[in-house]
Design a protein around this motif. Sequence first.
Motif, PDB file in Angstrom:
ATOM      1  N   LEU A   4     -81.875-118.610 142.301  1.00 43.75           N
ATOM      2  CA  LEU A   4     -82.057-117.208 141.689  1.00 43.75           C
ATOM      3  C   LEU A   4     -80.840-116.770 140.600  1.00 43.75           C
ATOM      4  O   LEU A   4     -81.115-116.327 139.582  1.00 43.75           O
ATOM      5  N   PRO A   5     -79.447-117.269 141.094  1.00 47.32           N
ATOM      6  CA  PRO A   5     -78.695-117.244 139.941  1.00 47.32           C
ATOM      7  C   PRO A   5     -79.353-118.051 138.624  1.00 47.32           C
ATOM      8  O   PRO A   5     -78.943-117.510 137.487  1.00 47.32           O
ATOM      9  N   ALA A   6     -79.584-119.128 138.674  1.00 52.90           N
ATOM     10  CA  ALA A   6     -80.238-119.943 137.408  1.00 52.90           C
ATOM     11  C   ALA A   6     -81.296-119.251 136.825  1.00 52.90           C
ATOM     12  O   ALA A   6     -81.338-119.129 135.766  1.00 52.90           O
ATOM     13  N   LEU A   7     -82.172-118.416 137.700  1.00 54.05           N
ATOM     14  CA  LEU A   7     -83.204-117.724 136.885  1.00 54.05           C
ATOM     15  C   LEU A   7     -82.820-116.725 136.247  1.00 54.05           C
ATOM     16  O   LEU A   7     -83.235-116.200 135.338  1.00 54.05           O
ATOM     17  N   GLN A   8     -81.771-115.746 136.860  1.00 54.36           N
ATOM     18  CA  GLN A   8     -81.180-114.697 136.259  1.00 54.36           C
ATOM     19  C   GLN A   8     -80.478-115.107 135.129  1.00 54.36           C
ATOM     20  O   GLN A   8     -80.917-114.371 133.874  1.00 54.36           O
ATOM     21  N   GLN A   9     -79.996-116.214 134.760  1.00 50.46           N
ATOM     22  CA  GLN A   9     -79.256-116.625 133.426  1.00 50.46           C
ATOM     23  C   GLN A   9     -80.369-116.917 132.719  1.00 50.46           C
ATOM     24  O   GLN A   9     -80.352-116.589 131.350  1.00 50.46           O
ATOM     25  N   GLU A  10     -81.387-117.558 132.995  1.00 52.05           N
ATOM     26  CA  GLU A  10     -82.347-118.130 131.939  1.00 52.05           C
ATOM     27  C   GLU A  10     -83.128-116.557 131.326  1.00 52.05           C
ATOM     28  O   GLU A  10     -83.244-116.637 130.266  1.00 52.05           O
ATOM     29  N   VAL A  11     -83.511-115.632 132.114  1.00 49.93           N
ATOM     30  CA  VAL A  11     -84.329-114.686 131.810  1.00 49.93           C
ATOM     31  C   VAL A  11     -83.375-113.883 130.872  1.00 49.93           C
ATOM     32  O   VAL A  11     -83.842-113.080 129.836  1.00 49.93           O
ATOM     33  N   TYR A  12     -82.034-113.785 131.173  1.00 49.80           N
ATOM     34  CA  TYR A  12     -81.115-112.847 130.182  1.00 49.80           C
ATOM     35  C   TYR A  12     -81.110-113.582 128.986  1.00 49.80           C
ATOM     36  O   TYR A  12     -80.998-112.885 127.865  1.00 49.80           O
ATOM     37  N   GLN A  13     -80.810-114.880 128.950  1.00 52.33           N
ATOM     38  CA  GLN A  13     -80.636-115.537 127.668  1.00 52.33           C
ATOM     39  C   GLN A  13     -81.989-115.407 126.972  1.00 52.33           C
ATOM     40  O   GLN A  13     -81.995-115.481 125.554  1.00 52.33           O
ATOM     41  N   SER A 382     -89.599-108.677 126.513  1.00 49.35           N
ATOM     42  CA  SER A 382     -88.237-108.503 126.709  1.00 49.35           C
ATOM     43  C   SER A 382     -87.957-107.496 128.111  1.00 49.35           C
ATOM     44  O   SER A 382     -87.167-107.927 128.740  1.00 49.35           O
ATOM     45  N   ARG A 383     -88.976-106.665 128.271  1.00 51.41           N
ATOM     46  CA  ARG A 383     -88.819-105.859 129.477  1.00 51.41           C
ATOM     47  C   ARG A 383     -88.988-106.767 130.946  1.00 51.41           C
ATOM     48  O   ARG A 383     -88.337-106.688 131.806  1.00 51.41           O
ATOM     49  N   ALA A 384     -89.797-107.843 130.731  1.00 48.44           N
ATOM     50  CA  ALA A 384     -90.107-108.659 131.979  1.00 48.44           C
ATOM     51  C   ALA A 384     -88.827-109.219 132.199  1.00 48.44           C
ATOM     52  O   ALA A 384     -88.383-109.622 133.347  1.00 48.44           O
ATOM     53  N   CYS A 385     -88.353-109.936 130.923  1.00 53.74           N
ATOM     54  CA  CYS A 385     -86.871-110.535 131.393  1.00 53.74           C
ATOM     55  C   CYS A 385     -85.856-109.641 131.582  1.00 53.74           C
ATOM     56  O   CYS A 385     -84.937-109.946 132.707  1.00 53.74           O
ATOM     57  N   TYR A 386     -85.677-108.481 131.232  1.00 51.26           N
ATOM     58  CA  TYR A 386     -84.623-107.435 131.486  1.00 51.26           C
ATOM     59  C   TYR A 386     -85.169-107.156 133.223  1.00 51.26           C
ATOM     60  O   TYR A 386     -84.068-106.944 133.842  1.00 51.26           O
ATOM     61  N   GLU A 387     -86.325-106.967 133.587  1.00 49.24           N
ATOM     62  CA  GLU A 387     -86.720-106.725 135.127  1.00 49.24           C
ATOM     63  C   GLU A 387     -86.057-107.536 135.994  1.00 49.24           C
ATOM     64  O   GLU A 387     -85.319-107.179 136.856  1.00 49.24           O
ATOM     65  N   ILE A 388     -86.373-108.929 135.763  1.00 47.13           N
ATOM     66  CA  ILE A 388     -85.801-109.859 136.559  1.00 47.13           C
ATOM     67  C   ILE A 388     -84.410-110.052 136.725  1.00 47.13           C
ATOM     68  O   ILE A 388     -83.966-109.963 137.704  1.00 47.13           O
TER      69      ILE A 388
END
Length: 396
Positions: A4-13, A382-388
């Motif tokens: 989950l930390p890796a997913l969070q970093q990827e979607v934010y980037q 952008s919303r999908a990345c933000y939401e995750i």
Amino acid sequence: MLSLPALQQEVYQEFLRIFQYWETHTVDPRGGFYGRIDADNQPDSKADKAIVLNARILWAFSLAYRVTRKPDYRTLADRAYQFIKTYFWDKKNGGVYWSVKADGSPSVTKKQLYGQGFALYGLSEYYRATKMPQVLDDAKQLFQTLVEKAYDPKQGGFIEAFNEDWSQTEDYILSKGEERKSMNTHLHLIEPFTNLYRVWPDPELKKHVRSMLENDFMGHIINPESYHMRLFFTEDWQVKSTEISYGHDVEASWLLYETAEVLNEKGLLSKVKELSLKMATATLEGLNPDGALTYEFDPASGHKNEDRSWWVLSEQMVGYFNAYQLSGKQHFLEKSQQSWAFIKEHLIDYNDGEWFEKTDAHHQPSRKADKVNAWKCPYHNSRACYEIWHRMQVKK
């Protein structure tokens, strides 16, 4: 699966990368933003500019500024707001035009509720980001215009479209003929009404948000047997369609729960939680082995649209993550992650920026499709990345 930390970093980037594209390629030196940019990132300087695109740009850069406080995002949100207020805002009749020409002069001046909804979504998010009193006044004024001109006090819900002066019309864009109400318009009205209620907890606004959720969606739009949404209706809510839109179903599964959260009524929240999970579960019949939802299916004719769409993949990533949060069921988390894996492999354009609009069933991207047009915008992705990212921030 990613941690989950890796997913969070990827979607934010990716969130930041999306905005880098829009900063770099879409600003029109004449004012506002280009109405169309082709697959080679070449702007069409003659293209009309649509309220849907411009309002979504306002929403997206407002969100980006609220999250990052990056001054460049504020500048572009300001630019979008000023263009809408100067060229789309109908000072005589209220509401916003559907589109303007490249120079800002009116083009399609009808009052389409779908476009009004996105204008309100953009204004409400811009106010959340900036706290400018004038912006909240604009949002209140638009909300009140929609209720006064388009709300159906007899049957509930909102009429699809009107002429420029809010007189009755038979000229529809998103629906046709006697189909005077639609799922899609109501989904993109409850969304901005909810966002406005976050910052303006007005009793009349709450009444309309609650009515749309309980009467329109739970009473008419969502099929209580299949948990798919019906798409088109007459004024008195007779169903006029048989198609299933899997992307809208999964999008609504999390947006409607968000509405219940914002209303913050315990009994309603429990009811909508159950509904949200049933809606997310119902979409699984349209999920392909590659992790992407089928775009649309009509059980009456058997016709199936096998496109893998950028916006559907965006919404299923959030919808399934939301279902995981509500249920704790690991398979929903896996399906959300599979959505992200598909996006990374097939939809993100690593060479020219942004995302491809779609691929076919064999994962060939639409390399000739526009990067920007009236519908291709920085909103779903952008919303999908933000939401995750945000959902994992909140959990910490």
